[in-house]
Design a protein around this motif. Structure first.
Motif, short mmCIF file in Angstrom:
data_model
loop_
_atom_site.label_atom_id
_atom_site.label_comp_id
_atom_site.label_asym_id
_atom_site.label_seq_id
_atom_site.Cartn_x
_atom_site.Cartn_y
_atom_site.Cartn_z
N TRP A 166 0.82 -1.21 0.00
CA TRP A 166 0.00 0.00 0.00
C TRP A 166 0.85 1.26 0.00
O TRP A 166 0.43 2.31 -0.51
CB TRP A 166 -1.00 -0.02 1.15
CG TRP A 166 -2.09 -1.01 0.88
CD1 TRP A 166 -2.27 -2.22 1.47
CD2 TRP A 166 -3.13 -0.89 -0.12
NE1 TRP A 166 -3.35 -2.88 0.91
CE2 TRP A 166 -3.88 -2.09 -0.06
CE3 TRP A 166 -3.47 0.08 -1.05
CZ2 TRP A 166 -4.98 -2.30 -0.91
CZ3 TRP A 166 -4.55 -0.16 -1.89
CH2 TRP A 166 -5.29 -1.33 -1.81
N SER A 167 2.06 1.18 0.57
CA SER A 167 2.97 2.33 0.47
C SER A 167 3.34 2.59 -0.98
O SER A 167 3.49 3.74 -1.40
CB SER A 167 4.25 2.08 1.29
OG SER A 167 3.94 1.87 2.63
N VAL A 168 3.48 1.51 -1.76
CA VAL A 168 3.78 1.65 -3.18
C VAL A 168 2.60 2.32 -3.91
O VAL A 168 2.79 3.22 -4.74
CB VAL A 168 4.11 0.28 -3.82
CG1 VAL A 168 4.22 0.40 -5.34
CG2 VAL A 168 5.38 -0.28 -3.24
N GLN A 169 1.37 1.89 -3.55
CA GLN A 169 0.20 2.51 -4.19
C GLN A 169 0.16 4.01 -3.92
O GLN A 169 -0.06 4.82 -4.81
CB GLN A 169 -1.10 1.85 -3.70
CG GLN A 169 -1.12 0.33 -3.76
CD GLN A 169 -0.74 -0.21 -5.12
OE1 GLN A 169 -1.35 0.15 -6.12
NE2 GLN A 169 0.25 -1.07 -5.17
N LEU A 170 0.39 4.37 -2.64
CA LEU A 170 0.38 5.79 -2.27
C LEU A 170 1.55 6.52 -2.93
O LEU A 170 1.41 7.67 -3.37
CB LEU A 170 0.44 5.95 -0.75
CG LEU A 170 -0.84 5.57 -0.01
CD1 LEU A 170 -0.63 5.67 1.49
CD2 LEU A 170 -1.99 6.47 -0.44
N PHE A 171 2.72 5.86 -3.00
CA PHE A 171 3.89 6.44 -3.64
C PHE A 171 3.56 6.87 -5.07
O PHE A 171 3.86 8.00 -5.49
CB PHE A 171 5.03 5.41 -3.62
CG PHE A 171 6.26 5.79 -4.39
CD1 PHE A 171 7.16 6.71 -3.88
CD2 PHE A 171 6.54 5.22 -5.62
CE1 PHE A 171 8.30 7.06 -4.59
CE2 PHE A 171 7.67 5.55 -6.33
CZ PHE A 171 8.56 6.48 -5.81
N PHE A 172 2.89 5.99 -5.81
CA PHE A 172 2.58 6.32 -7.20
C PHE A 172 1.50 7.38 -7.30
O PHE A 172 1.56 8.26 -8.16
CB PHE A 172 2.20 5.05 -7.98
CG PHE A 172 3.39 4.33 -8.52
CD1 PHE A 172 3.99 4.73 -9.70
CD2 PHE A 172 3.96 3.28 -7.83
CE1 PHE A 172 5.12 4.09 -10.19
CE2 PHE A 172 5.08 2.63 -8.30
CZ PHE A 172 5.66 3.03 -9.48
N VAL A 173 0.49 7.31 -6.43
CA VAL A 173 -0.56 8.33 -6.44
C VAL A 173 0.06 9.70 -6.17
O VAL A 173 -0.17 10.67 -6.92
CB VAL A 173 -1.64 8.00 -5.39
CG1 VAL A 173 -2.54 9.21 -5.15
CG2 VAL A 173 -2.49 6.82 -5.85
#
Lengths: 58, 207
Positions: B79-86
């Motif tokens: 989920w950190s990766v998802q937020l990173f990209f957002v």
């Protein structure tokens, strides 16, 4: 997974198809949320804290 | 002045990026906008990715697929990766629409763009090393694409060892170096002003 999350996630994704464009509802939702966040970031006023850039009052 | 390379490097560093620029305690008034927050949000997400990734690397898949703490850390990484990209994409939109390459900031823009591309490669290899059926499916779908580009012999997406080493060693190193250079370039040139706010400042070049 248990509860509503399993109800929500444990089935194939729903896709929208408009001509050549095909996108899952979840991906479309993420893109719309990002656009909304961008618009809010541009238009919402930033909270004012202490301002170091102001000239000292005389 | 000493002719030693260390002295030359020190002099150049002090001239180009003095400590006052590297660690500023105030910013121009135009930085007080939510759109300027997304760069540091991206960095925060990257810090969470690296921290959770280090834990995953030490404990291994037998831990992160079975134990509660392992599943939590695995989810934290994902989920950190998802937020990173957002955050990174909103940062990109903001910088694109304010033409953030103005004022001799091309290198800042370019390092950010290449960091974006390398983060896509890092995330992709991450999907390939989940060691579950999802990663198996993704790699077998992706191999045809890579073979059609003629790079399958060098970049074999079904080779778990190769993908794992690229994901945990090579690509994070590239992304980490690019991120550090990108942030140093931002500190050196300063945060780009809005287009209509200070046209004279935006074209002034390095400060």
């Amino acid at each position: 997974m248990t509860g509503w999350i399993s109800e929500f996630m444990n089935h194939p994704a729903t896709y929208l198809k408009i001509g050549w464009l095909q996108i899952s509802v979840s991906n479309l939702l993420v893109i719309l949320l990002m656009l909304a966040t961008f618009a809010l970031a541009v238009f919402l006023p930033f909270p004012k804290g202490h301002d170091d850039t102001q000239e000292p009052r005389t | 002045m000493s002719e030693m390379w260390t002295a030359k490097l020190r002099t150049k560093w002090q001239k180009e990026l003095p400590i006052e620029k590297l660690l500023p305690d105030d910013q121009p008034a135009y930085v007080a906008s939510w759109i300027y927050v997304f760069g540091v949000l991206t960095l925060s997400a990257l810090a969470m990715i690296i921290a959770s990734g280090i834990v995953l690397a030490f404990e291994g898949p037998a831990w992160y697929h079975t134990s509660d703490a392992g599943k939590f850390t695995n989810s934290m990484h994902f989920w950190s990766v998802q937020l990173f990209f957002v955050f990174m994409v909103i940062h990109l939109w903001g910088k694109f629409w304010m033409a953030a390459w103005r004022g001799n900031r091309f290198r800042t823009w370019a390092t950010g763009a290449v960091a974006f591309i390398s983060s896509i490669a890092t995330a992709f290899t991450g999907y390939l090393v989940q060691t579950n059926f999802d990663s198996q499916w993704i790699s077998f779908e992706a191999k045809d694409g890579f073979n059609s580009m003629g790079v399958g012999a060098f970049f074999n997406v079904t080779n778990l060892g190769q993908m794992l080493l690229l994901h945990v060693a090579f690509l994070p190193l590239i992304l980490g170096v690019l991120t550090v250079v990108h942030v140093l370039m931002v500190r050196k040139r300063g945060v780009v002003p809005p287009i209509d706010a200070e046209p004279a400042l935006s074209n002034r070049g390095p400060q």
